[in-house]
Design a protein around this motif. Sequence first.
Motif, PDB file in Angstrom:
ATOM      1  N   ALA A 161       7.209   4.410  -5.785  1.00  0.00           N
ATOM      2  CA  ALA A 161       6.772   3.479  -6.818  1.00  0.00           C
ATOM      3  C   ALA A 161       6.143   2.232  -6.218  1.00  0.00           C
ATOM      4  O   ALA A 161       6.385   1.873  -5.071  1.00  0.00           O
ATOM      5  N   MET A 162       5.353   1.563  -7.038  1.00  0.00           N
ATOM      6  CA  MET A 162       4.809   0.278  -6.670  1.00  0.00           C
ATOM      7  C   MET A 162       5.795  -0.800  -7.102  1.00  0.00           C
ATOM      8  O   MET A 162       6.619  -0.607  -7.992  1.00  0.00           O
ATOM      9  N   CYS A 163       5.731  -1.941  -6.451  1.00  0.00           N
ATOM     10  CA  CYS A 163       6.603  -3.064  -6.776  1.00  0.00           C
ATOM     11  C   CYS A 163       6.389  -3.473  -8.234  1.00  0.00           C
ATOM     12  O   CYS A 163       5.256  -3.702  -8.660  1.00  0.00           O
ATOM     13  N   TRP A 164       7.474  -3.579  -8.998  1.00  0.00           N
ATOM     14  CA  TRP A 164       7.332  -3.917 -10.415  1.00  0.00           C
ATOM     15  C   TRP A 164       6.959  -5.386 -10.620  1.00  0.00           C
ATOM     16  O   TRP A 164       6.467  -5.756 -11.696  1.00  0.00           O
ATOM     17  N   ILE A 165       7.120  -6.210  -9.589  1.00  0.00           N
ATOM     18  CA  ILE A 165       6.786  -7.627  -9.741  1.00  0.00           C
ATOM     19  C   ILE A 165       5.279  -7.852  -9.583  1.00  0.00           C
ATOM     20  O   ILE A 165       4.613  -8.317 -10.506  1.00  0.00           O
ATOM     21  N   CYS A 166       4.737  -7.526  -8.420  1.00  0.00           N
ATOM     22  CA  CYS A 166       3.304  -7.779  -8.168  1.00  0.00           C
ATOM     23  C   CYS A 166       2.420  -6.620  -8.597  1.00  0.00           C
ATOM     24  O   CYS A 166       1.225  -6.805  -8.842  1.00  0.00           O
TER      25      CYS A 166
END
Length: 257
Positions: A13-18
């Motif tokens: 997954a990609m970072c949910w923040i950035c």
Amino acid sequence: MDANVAVAAAGEAMCWICKENKADSGEHKTKRSDLLAVLGTPTQDAPFYFNDLNRRNQPVKSLDAKILKMPVRICASCNNARTQLHDRAWEHMSDRLRCRRLAVGRWVRCNRVFGSSVKRQMLDVHLYFLKLFGCMLAEAKANGYDLPIDLDAFSQAIMSGRPHAEVHLQFGRCDGTVGRSNLHYWKTDPGESVLAGWLYELDTIAVSVLYVQAGKFEHRRDLWHPHSRTSSKRFQIADFRYSKRDKSDVAGPNTVA
């Protein structure tokens, strides 16, 4: 929940923040510095023991053990550079609160915790708990829970350095527990208002982190928020010593993470 499911779902997954970098950095469920301050350093010969809903007495031989970290990760940039000031603000506040004799019901002025830059530092504390809350929401969603809470709003708050309008904090007394509760949520009616929250417990102090839908609930003076006109400069000490209460008096929420 089964943490392995969340890990598998969030593996690439990609970072949910950035939303730009790969999620490759683990955030501690309970801040590492808090564990060190309260429990000390575990060793191979003298481990700590971790309990959750699935298993009890799981040995922990390092403060960097995988079991102490969130199953859903964020990127190293967000976990370090972007949120470092947030981490430090809570580390300072945690230390100050643990050193005080907190009386339930009493009000504490924020400038007694932070001598300078109070508004900025308290906002950083708010953002620190947003990071933990967001990780818990991402974990719940990875495990198939369809929570009516927008994770993007958590990301936007952290990225912009502004508070989340619907996330409030309570600071209070604890009964010796160290750890983090599961995420719970309540619905007043199907499709209507939602209240969600969890508890961060650290021996003598605790922080209740609450998602309160805007316009759906009456404001409470004992809930702290950076933009609250009545309580932004101070907070009231709540009572989280649940082991001393009659369990029949505690309503049962839905557990999701």
